[in-house]
Scaffold this active site. Structure first.
Site, PDB file in Angstrom:
ATOM      1  N   LYS A 205      88.247  33.302  78.915  1.00 52.74           N
ATOM      2  CA  LYS A 205      86.791  33.426  78.836  1.00 52.74           C
ATOM      3  C   LYS A 205      86.407  34.738  79.511  1.00 52.74           C
ATOM      4  CE  LYS A 205      82.582  30.756  79.427  1.00 52.74           C
ATOM      5  NZ  LYS A 205      81.719  31.810  79.932  1.00 52.74           N
TER       6      LYS A 205
ATOM      7  N   LYS B  65      86.069  26.489  83.822  1.00 50.09           N
ATOM      8  CA  LYS B  65      85.720  27.640  84.654  1.00 50.09           C
ATOM      9  C   LYS B  65      86.471  27.602  85.977  1.00 50.09           C
ATOM     10  CE  LYS B  65      81.341  29.035  84.146  1.00 50.09           C
ATOM     11  NZ  LYS B  65      80.513  30.178  83.887  1.00 50.09           N
TER      12      LYS B  65
END
Ligand code: IVH
Length: 666
Positions: free
Chosen positions: A115, A313
């Site tokens: 990401k 994340k």
């Protein structure tokens, strides 16, 4: 050159420039010097505009030049959804279970991708050509930033293979590499502009600029991660899309993995937790996508995010510490930057003592107060940030931060211009501003005065030997030699550097004056357009904004600078000192060819045509692309075409390479 030759030359220039771009950006292996690149680019732009041969995929488009007042709103054909986030493996397993509940025992797989921490873009290609670039906006509508997107060298203007006819959408992330960002930010601070907090903000800020030429100078990169086409094949899948994107010429991150189970995905996530710190760009997680499109359709989406993807994340490295004080720094142009003075704390490899708080709004938004226990994070891996206050509800907290109304250094009243976040001290004689201006003037990118570092500038100003950078050229050897930690030898060197700096070209001198918003690129454009300082001083708003890369903000700043009597007096003083205030034509090594116009044609026996052109310019001559009565010589090699014929018809002397060299060397 006849039209065929112009076409040939243009096509050669485009190939060469594209090749150099790829070597620089894709292979990280530059093969061409910046000056060669600039000169080939200048030739291309000139040929394209003289013969009206611009095309939307020419590398000259990358240079930018348009100024957009406000970006048009455009609707995305398919909305750009966001992703739901997760921070632990449990939630990832839940995600996997939900999918299995819906799909039953269907044989699906995952694509695990990094990401990237940048800004999402949508690119639309029509018949292979890039026709639109847009920001994500609210997901449904974004801003049309095509002119800016076209300056990003990673983004192909034309796909190198057309795998799908008609129109297609590509999505991906624009970002900056950490090192390039740091260098850019450093320059920005030196230019008196507010530094960006991290590469993501710098990317987003850059792509929303009105002046595309400025965007072209920013180190923006791009990774594509999604491809949307009409009538996709039944077995379309993410792994295949990424391969196709790559084949079409888009940059696709190499670090991606096709995983057969969530366990494999978790393994990838664990591996990257450490490895990602060694990547040259910031990543903040791993995006997990169901690979097969046919399952994605079944899984559907919520209002905001698809059910077939999730972002895992990583936790940023954080630490708690006490905020001892908030100090204010005064920049070169008076910009006030609040700085957090922290109780030293060890964080991700270094001890952090200070962190920029950016501006007043940021402090108030986070309600950061002196004495607070704060959470510090290294977001961009290098620059520490104050994230938040740890226990804002506690009793006996100090008062909310209040910006002082006077400059901490000189006491003048601070001002804030409408639409800007920063307070500024407008007193031009404010001591730190004076020092920073002189340091900037002397810096490597400006006048290159070696040996004039911070400590020396400080002494020169404190001792009252100089008041502005214009006084530097009055300095006497003994005055410098008498300074602390200076000897006769260093003083002599400094005097020599000052002398050498008088040879710096006009655009560098203009840059060194330190006019707000006039960085290296703008200075060069101004110098080339107006050719002398007097013409720039006289230019009004209209004349200034007529220059390609100059918008209203820059124009106003230039006018403001030169309407100040003291600034004009400094310029006069520097003129008397012998600095270059006029554009020098190409370094002239003799004037043997002065007033002579040459036209080149055919292949020369030993020299390339560019070399011959350079030589002509160096000796004061001019090069033109077409033969007329005004042409003095046609320098012809083998296979010279219609130009030779025209020269003969008009009676223009035709010379060989040898005769040409004799002209210069005799
Ligand atoms: S896929 C619905 N892949 O993350 C699919 N997004 O929170 C969403 N992002 O705005 C996009 N790297 O800009 C995808 N490899 C990647 C990504 C990625 C970064 C960003 C993207 C989006 C945000 C979603």
């Amino acid at each position: 050159m006849d039209l065929f030759q112009v076409h040939d030359r243009i096509s050669w220039l485009r190939n060469r420039l594209n090749e150099a771009n790829n070597q620089y950006y894709q292979d990280a292996q530059p093969t061409m010097s910046d000056s060669e690149y600039d000169s080939l680019m200048a030739e291309l732009i000139q040929l394209e505009s003289t013969h009206q041969l611009q095309t939307p995929d020419s590398p000259s488009v990358r240079v930018g030049g348009t100024v957009t007042k406000s970006f048009e709103t455009v609707t995305h054909k398919t909305p750009l959804l966001s992703l739901s986030n997760t921070y632990n493996e449990g939630e990832l397993l839940d995600f996997d279970r939900r999918i299995k509940d819906i799909l039953g025992h269907a044989d699906f797989s995952y694509s695990a991708e990094l990401k990237f921490d940048g800004m999402a873009l949508r690119l639309t290609y029509k018949n292979g050509f890039l026709v639109e670039g847009a920001t994500r906006g609210n997901g449904v509508e974004g801003d049309n930033i095509t002119t800016n997107v076209k300056t990003v060298k990673d983004i192909p203007l034309k796909l190198n293979v057309e795998l799908f006819g008609g129109e297609l959408d590509i999505r991906g992330e624009a970002f900056m590499e950490r090192e390039a960002f740091a260098a850019f930010n450093e320059q920005r601070e030196a230019d008196g502009e507010q530094a960006f907090a991290n590469p993501r903000n710098a990317t987003a800020g850059s792509l929303k600029l009105q002046e595309s030429k400025v965007v072209a100078s920013r180190p923006i990169r791009f990774f594509a991660y999604d491809l949307i086409i009409d009538n996709p094949p039944k077995d379309f899948n993410q792994v295949q899309k990424l391969n196709w994107l790559k084949e079409m010429g888009l940059p696709v991150c190499e670090h991606r993995k096709h995983c057969s189970s969530i366990q494999e995905v978790i393994q990838v996530i664990q591996e990257w937790d450490e490895l990602r710190h060694h990547l040259p760009y910031d990543t903040d997680g791993v995006v997990v996508k169901v690979n097969e499109d046919r399952f994605r359709d079944t899984l559907g989406r919520t209002a905001k995010a698809p059910r077939w993807a999730i972002a895992y994340k990583y936790q940023a490295e954080q630490a708690e510490t006490i905020l001892n004080d908030i100090t204010l720094q005064v920049g070169r142009l008076g910009t006030i930057t609040p700085v957090a003075e922290l109780e030293p704390v060890f964080l991700a490899g270094t001890t952090v003592k200070r962190a920029s708080l950016h501006n007043e709004d940021e402090i108030l938004r986070k309600d950061i107060r002196i004495g607070d226990k704060v959470l510090v994070e290294k977001a961009g891996e290098i620059i520490p940030q104050v994230v938040s206050v740890v226990n804002p509800e506690r009793e006996n907290r100090s008062q909310p931060f209040k910006m002082r109304s006077d400059c901490p250094e000189c006491g003048s009243t601070l001002v804030k211009t409408e639409g800007e976040v920063a307070w500024r001290c407008e007193n031009l004689t404010c001591p730190p501003q004076i020092r920073h201006k002189i340091e900037y003037f002397a810096s490597r990118t400006a006048m290159q005065i070696e040996g004039l570092g911070e400590a020396i500038v400080d002494q020169l100003v404190t001792e009252g030997l100089i008041q502005t950078y214009a006084d530097l050229y009055d300095l006497k050897l003994e005055q410098i030699a008498n300074l602390e930690r200076m000897g006769e030898k260093s003083a002599q060197n400094l005097i020599q550097s000052l002398e050498d700096s008088k040879k710096r070209p006009f655009d560098k001198v203009l840059y060194s004056l330190g006019i707000r918003f006039v960085g290296a690129t703008v200075a060069r454009d101004l110098a080339e357009h107006f050719r002398s300082i007097d013409a720039i001083i006289q230019a009004d708003f209209e004349a200034l904004t007529a220059v390609d890369s100059i918008g209203p903000r820059i124009a106003e700043s230039v006018i403001e600078f030169f309407s100040n009597d003291e600034n004009r007096a400094m310029v006069e003083k520097l003129k008397l000192a012998g600095l270059q205030f006029q554009l020098q034509e190409k370094q002239v090594s003799s004037n043997k060819l002065e007033g002579k116009t040459f036209v080149l044609t055919g292949t020369l026996p030993t020299m390339k045509r560019e070399q011959a052109s350079e030589l002509i310019l160096e000796h004061g001559g001019k090069v033109s692309s077409s033969v007329s009565k005004k042409t003095d010589y046609v320098l012809a090699g083998e296979e010279a075409g219609s130009k030779l014929e025209k020269a003969r018809n008009l009676g223009v002397p035709v010379i060989t390479e040898e005769e040409f060299l004799n002209l210069i060397n005799e």
